[in-house]
Design a protein around this motif. Structure first.
Motif, PDB file in Angstrom:
ATOM      1  N   ALA A 159      13.275 -82.182  63.835  1.00 30.37           N
ATOM      2  CA  ALA A 159      13.476 -81.648  65.171  1.00 30.37           C
ATOM      3  C   ALA A 159      14.514 -80.581  65.469  1.00 30.37           C
ATOM      4  O   ALA A 159      13.491 -79.978  66.747  1.00 30.37           O
ATOM      5  CB  ALA A 159      13.014 -82.763  66.609  1.00 30.37           C
ATOM      6  N   PHE A 160      15.407 -80.710  65.357  1.00 34.38           N
ATOM      7  CA  PHE A 160      16.482 -80.597  66.879  1.00 34.38           C
ATOM      8  C   PHE A 160      16.314 -79.158  66.496  1.00 34.38           C
ATOM      9  O   PHE A 160      16.725 -78.023  67.385  1.00 34.38           O
ATOM     10  CB  PHE A 160      17.976 -80.751  65.810  1.00 34.38           C
ATOM     11  N   GLY A 161      16.180 -78.182  64.773  1.00 31.30           N
ATOM     12  CA  GLY A 161      16.126 -76.518  64.968  1.00 31.30           C
ATOM     13  C   GLY A 161      14.792 -76.354  65.687  1.00 31.30           C
ATOM     14  O   GLY A 161      15.117 -74.887  66.511  1.00 31.30           O
ATOM     15  N   PRO A 162      13.383 -77.004  65.754  1.00 30.61           N
ATOM     16  CA  PRO A 162      12.757 -76.340  66.926  1.00 30.61           C
ATOM     17  C   PRO A 162      13.950 -76.748  68.081  1.00 30.61           C
ATOM     18  O   PRO A 162      12.574 -75.911  69.418  1.00 30.61           O
ATOM     19  CB  PRO A 162      11.303 -76.740  66.547  1.00 30.61           C
ATOM     20  N   ALA A 163      13.619 -77.605  68.273  1.00 34.19           N
ATOM     21  CA  ALA A 163      13.945 -78.061  69.625  1.00 34.19           C
ATOM     22  C   ALA A 163      14.932 -77.146  70.360  1.00 34.19           C
ATOM     23  O   ALA A 163      14.788 -76.911  71.956  1.00 34.19           O
ATOM     24  CB  ALA A 163      14.107 -79.446  69.837  1.00 34.19           C
ATOM     25  N   ILE A 164      15.886 -76.695  69.530  1.00 31.73           N
ATOM     26  CA  ILE A 164      17.184 -75.235  69.717  1.00 31.73           C
ATOM     27  C   ILE A 164      15.723 -73.968  70.462  1.00 31.73           C
ATOM     28  O   ILE A 164      15.792 -73.282  71.937  1.00 31.73           O
ATOM     29  CB  ILE A 164      17.618 -75.694  69.182  1.00 31.73           C
ATOM     30  N   ILE A 165      14.853 -73.836  69.346  1.00 29.75           N
ATOM     31  CA  ILE A 165      13.851 -72.700  69.757  1.00 29.75           C
ATOM     32  C   ILE A 165      13.405 -73.145  70.928  1.00 29.75           C
ATOM     33  O   ILE A 165      14.114 -72.043  72.046  1.00 29.75           O
ATOM     34  CB  ILE A 165      13.625 -72.241  68.438  1.00 29.75           C
ATOM     35  N   PHE A 166      12.809 -73.846  71.201  1.00 29.38           N
ATOM     36  CA  PHE A 166      12.093 -74.284  71.788  1.00 29.38           C
ATOM     37  C   PHE A 166      12.880 -74.322  73.477  1.00 29.38           C
ATOM     38  O   PHE A 166      12.412 -73.633  74.713  1.00 29.38           O
ATOM     39  CB  PHE A 166      11.340 -74.709  72.130  1.00 29.38           C
ATOM     40  N   LEU A 167      13.846 -74.551  73.582  1.00 32.22           N
ATOM     41  CA  LEU A 167      14.803 -74.170  74.529  1.00 32.22           C
ATOM     42  C   LEU A 167      15.361 -73.655  75.277  1.00 32.22           C
ATOM     43  O   LEU A 167      15.984 -72.627  76.338  1.00 32.22           O
ATOM     44  CB  LEU A 167      15.918 -75.155  74.394  1.00 32.22           C
ATOM     45  N   GLY A 168      15.749 -72.189  73.715  1.00 34.43           N
ATOM     46  CA  GLY A 168      15.859 -71.184  74.485  1.00 34.43           C
ATOM     47  C   GLY A 168      14.492 -70.720  74.358  1.00 34.43           C
ATOM     48  O   GLY A 168      14.835 -69.224  75.766  1.00 34.43           O
ATOM     49  N   PHE A 169      13.634 -70.646  74.374  1.00 31.57           N
ATOM     50  CA  PHE A 169      11.968 -69.772  74.807  1.00 31.57           C
ATOM     51  C   PHE A 169      12.111 -70.513  76.193  1.00 31.57           C
ATOM     52  O   PHE A 169      11.656 -69.077  76.994  1.00 31.57           O
ATOM     53  CB  PHE A 169      10.762 -70.276  74.155  1.00 31.57           C
ATOM     54  N   VAL A 170      12.328 -71.352  76.794  1.00 29.37           N
ATOM     55  CA  VAL A 170      12.449 -72.222  78.487  1.00 29.37           C
ATOM     56  C   VAL A 170      13.433 -71.131  78.911  1.00 29.37           C
ATOM     57  O   VAL A 170      12.683 -71.043  79.449  1.00 29.37           O
ATOM     58  CB  VAL A 170      12.353 -73.750  78.270  1.00 29.37           C
ATOM     59  N   LEU A 171      14.551 -71.314  78.252  1.00 33.45           N
ATOM     60  CA  LEU A 171      15.586 -70.594  79.183  1.00 33.45           C
ATOM     61  C   LEU A 171      14.837 -69.166  79.498  1.00 33.45           C
ATOM     62  O   LEU A 171      15.090 -68.589  80.500  1.00 33.45           O
ATOM     63  CB  LEU A 171      16.802 -70.297  78.676  1.00 33.45           C
ATOM     64  N   LEU A 172      13.725 -68.955  78.528  1.00 31.82           N
ATOM     65  CA  LEU A 172      14.441 -67.065  78.034  1.00 31.82           C
ATOM     66  C   LEU A 172      12.565 -66.445  79.189  1.00 31.82           C
ATOM     67  O   LEU A 172      12.509 -65.829  80.309  1.00 31.82           O
ATOM     68  CB  LEU A 172      13.460 -66.197  77.337  1.00 31.82           C
ATOM     69  N   GLN A 173      12.033 -67.763  79.950  1.00 28.18           N
ATOM     70  CA  GLN A 173      10.695 -67.459  80.356  1.00 28.18           C
ATOM     71  C   GLN A 173      11.593 -67.774  80.961  1.00 28.18           C
ATOM     72  O   GLN A 173      10.442 -67.955  82.774  1.00 28.18           O
ATOM     73  CB  GLN A 173       9.679 -68.563  80.082  1.00 28.18           C
ATOM     74  N   ILE A 174      12.161 -68.436  81.970  1.00 27.86           N
ATOM     75  CA  ILE A 174      12.777 -68.475  83.281  1.00 27.86           C
ATOM     76  C   ILE A 174      13.056 -67.651  83.774  1.00 27.86           C
ATOM     77  O   ILE A 174      12.768 -67.072  85.125  1.00 27.86           O
ATOM     78  CB  ILE A 174      13.583 -70.492  83.450  1.00 27.86           C
ATOM     79  N   ALA A 175      13.828 -66.878  83.039  1.00 24.88           N
ATOM     80  CA  ALA A 175      14.536 -66.010  83.294  1.00 24.88           C
ATOM     81  C   ALA A 175      14.320 -64.537  83.608  1.00 24.88           C
ATOM     82  O   ALA A 175      13.937 -64.053  84.825  1.00 24.88           O
ATOM     83  CB  ALA A 175      15.811 -65.465  82.022  1.00 24.88           C
ATOM     84  N   LEU A 176      12.861 -64.494  82.706  1.00 26.34           N
ATOM     85  CA  LEU A 176      11.860 -63.252  83.314  1.00 26.34           C
ATOM     86  C   LEU A 176      11.299 -63.684  84.150  1.00 26.34           C
ATOM     87  O   LEU A 176      11.059 -63.204  84.981  1.00 26.34           O
ATOM     88  CB  LEU A 176      11.039 -63.446  81.727  1.00 26.34           C
ATOM     89  N   GLY A 177      10.918 -65.090  84.322  1.00 26.20           N
ATOM     90  CA  GLY A 177      10.025 -65.805  85.889  1.00 26.20           C
ATOM     91  C   GLY A 177      10.510 -65.400  87.312  1.00 26.20           C
ATOM     92  O   GLY A 177      10.525 -64.843  88.416  1.00 26.20           O
ATOM     93  N   GLY A 178      12.373 -65.527  87.015  1.00 28.05           N
ATOM     94  CA  GLY A 178      13.195 -64.017  88.286  1.00 28.05           C
ATOM     95  C   GLY A 178      13.074 -63.230  88.874  1.00 28.05           C
ATOM     96  O   GLY A 178      12.632 -62.390  89.419  1.00 28.05           O
ATOM     97  N   LEU A 179      12.787 -61.846  87.423  1.00 28.73           N
ATOM     98  CA  LEU A 179      12.757 -61.300  87.336  1.00 28.73           C
ATOM     99  C   LEU A 179      11.266 -60.696  88.137  1.00 28.73           C
ATOM    100  O   LEU A 179      10.903 -60.082  89.111  1.00 28.73           O
ATOM    101  CB  LEU A 179      12.637 -60.190  85.686  1.00 28.73           C
ATOM    102  N   VAL A 180       9.963 -61.487  87.600  1.00 29.65           N
ATOM    103  CA  VAL A 180       8.688 -61.477  88.609  1.00 29.65           C
ATOM    104  C   VAL A 180       8.911 -61.847  89.457  1.00 29.65           C
ATOM    105  O   VAL A 180       8.418 -60.635  90.622  1.00 29.65           O
ATOM    106  CB  VAL A 180       7.637 -62.798  87.862  1.00 29.65           C
ATOM    107  N   ALA A 181       9.937 -62.681  90.140  1.00 29.32           N
ATOM    108  CA  ALA A 181      10.117 -63.137  90.990  1.00 29.32           C
ATOM    109  C   ALA A 181      10.958 -61.441  92.296  1.00 29.32           C
ATOM    110  O   ALA A 181      10.437 -61.367  93.313  1.00 29.32           O
ATOM    111  CB  ALA A 181      10.280 -64.495  91.985  1.00 29.32           C
ATOM    112  N   GLY A 182      12.211 -61.310  91.311  1.00 34.75           N
ATOM    113  CA  GLY A 182      12.292 -60.140  92.177  1.00 34.75           C
ATOM    114  C   GLY A 182      12.242 -59.428  92.412  1.00 34.75           C
ATOM    115  O   GLY A 182      12.330 -58.395  93.524  1.00 34.75           O
TER     116      GLY A 182
END
Length: 375
Positions: A207-230
């Motif tokens: 599970a580790f490889g996909p789990a790390i990819i998913f974690l990266g996806f979440v961080l990316l989406q949070i960053a994009l959410g910050g741009l939406v807010a800004g």
């Protein structure tokens, strides 16, 4: 015989004391992580209420004391009235209204100071008592440095909104501020989860490889959410699944600003579109990850946590759609932001506990040392 028994008893007692110290460190780190989540929530409320520019100076020490007299409040209000945000958006605001937005921003900054104290004072105490291994201590020092950087970026962000003609902070600086907070949260939870005694689970490694990819996806989406807010992109194109009548807007509209890079951080259409698309990808990946583990490692802890993440991702997408359709009311915007932090925490734990045993160096229990012997 008695000597051997005493030695064994001493080792057992020392081991129990060391495990107790490790547990205390883990609880402290999770408490810090909870404070960071609260900080993100108050930051979101500060942004949604338009309060972020109400304090126009950065005074790390003396700024902890709010105005204590009518004259002090009036002085702070006059500083705010000189800002472009007041002149262009809030002209006519009275002092009671100013106090409301001031308290949001003051609370945000005050919690930042509290987190700094709650981090460094226990860190020194645990280090002094020898409760930290060298590896954990260095990791925590790195997190502390990130915390200092986060405070600096926070002021740079606020300063960008105080420039002449500006009525809000720069979107990319808001995104960096939120992303740094998210990284600090990930690192705190990662270290805390690593202090947990792990049972061997050969099924978790896959599970580790996909789990790390998913974690990266979440961080990316949070960053994009910050741009939406800004860029306040959530206040436009408040329909779903179409945007202005189309699932994919015209390229000329997506790339209407120059230089082209500006579209990805400040064009409301493009910023909202990329946030939507990454959300779809994130949810699909979460569902695939859960399905894959339930098929190849049924009944494992990794499969259960991946399933939980998939369900949480679907719920978060639904909450995001509701937030958009309702044109970002305060309760929905805050719920969407805080639930993103909950997913981030769970994704971090999922990835950390899926780390293969060969790669996960065991967290050594620190040997008891005399008080005052810094490691």
């Amino acid at each position: 015989m008695a000597i051997a028994s005493a030695e064994t008893g001493g080792r057992v007692a020392a081991g129990a004391a060391a495990r107790g110290a490790t547990r205390a460190v883990r609880i402290w780190l999770y408490a810090l992580a909870a404070l960071v989540v609260v900080m993100v929530g108050i930051g979101g409320a500060t942004r949604l209420t338009g309060s972020g520019l109400s304090i126009t100076e950065w005074k790390p020490v003396t700024g902890a004391v709010p105005p204590l007299s009518d004259a002090g409040w009036q002085a702070e209000f006059e500083k705010y009235r000189a800002s472009s945000q007041y002149q262009n958006l809030n002209r006519g605001m009275e002092l009671p209204e100013f106090k409301t937005i001031y308290w949001w921003e003051w609370s945000h900054r005050q919690l930042g100071r509290l987190i700094g104290i709650a981090f460094f004072v226990p860190l020194l105490a645990f280090w002094w008592k020898g409760a930290l291994t060298r590896r954990v201590a260095l990791a925590l020092l790195g997190i502390g440095i990130l915390g200092g950087l986060q405070a600096a970026v926070g002021w740079i962000m606020v300063a960008s909104g105080l420039q002449p003609g500006m009525v809000a902070v720069a979107p990319i600086k808001l995104m960096l501020h939120l992303l740094l907070a998210s990284l600090i949260l990930v690192l705190l939870v990662w270290v805390a989860a690593g202090l947990r005694v792990r049972r061997p689970d050969g099924q978790a490694a896959q599970a580790f490889g996909p789990a790390i990819i998913f974690l990266g996806f979440v961080l990316l989406q949070i960053a994009l959410g910050g741009l939406v807010a800004g860029s306040r992109a959530g206040l436009t194109y408040n329909t779903w699944p179409l945007m202005d009548g189309r699932f994919i807007p015209p390229v000329e509209a997506l790339l209407s600003a120059t230089p082209v890079f500006e579209n990805f951080v400040d064009n409301p259409l493009t910023v909202q579109f990329q946030h939507r698309m990454v959300a779809y990808l994130l949810v699909l990946f979460a569902i695939w990850h859960a399905w894959s583990l339930r098929r190849t490692a049924p009944g494992s802890a990794a499969a259960r946590s991946a399933t939980g993440l998939a369900l949480m991702s679907l719920a978060q997408m639904a909450l995001g759609i509701v937030t958009l359709l309702l044109v970002v009311p305060l309760w929905a915007g805050l719920a969407h932001q805080l639930f993103a932090m909950a997913i981030l925490v769970m994704a971090t734990v999922h990835a950390r506990l899926s780390l293969p045993a060969a790669a996960a160096r065991p967290v050594a229990t620190p040997a008891p040392v005399p008080a005052g012997a810094l490691r």
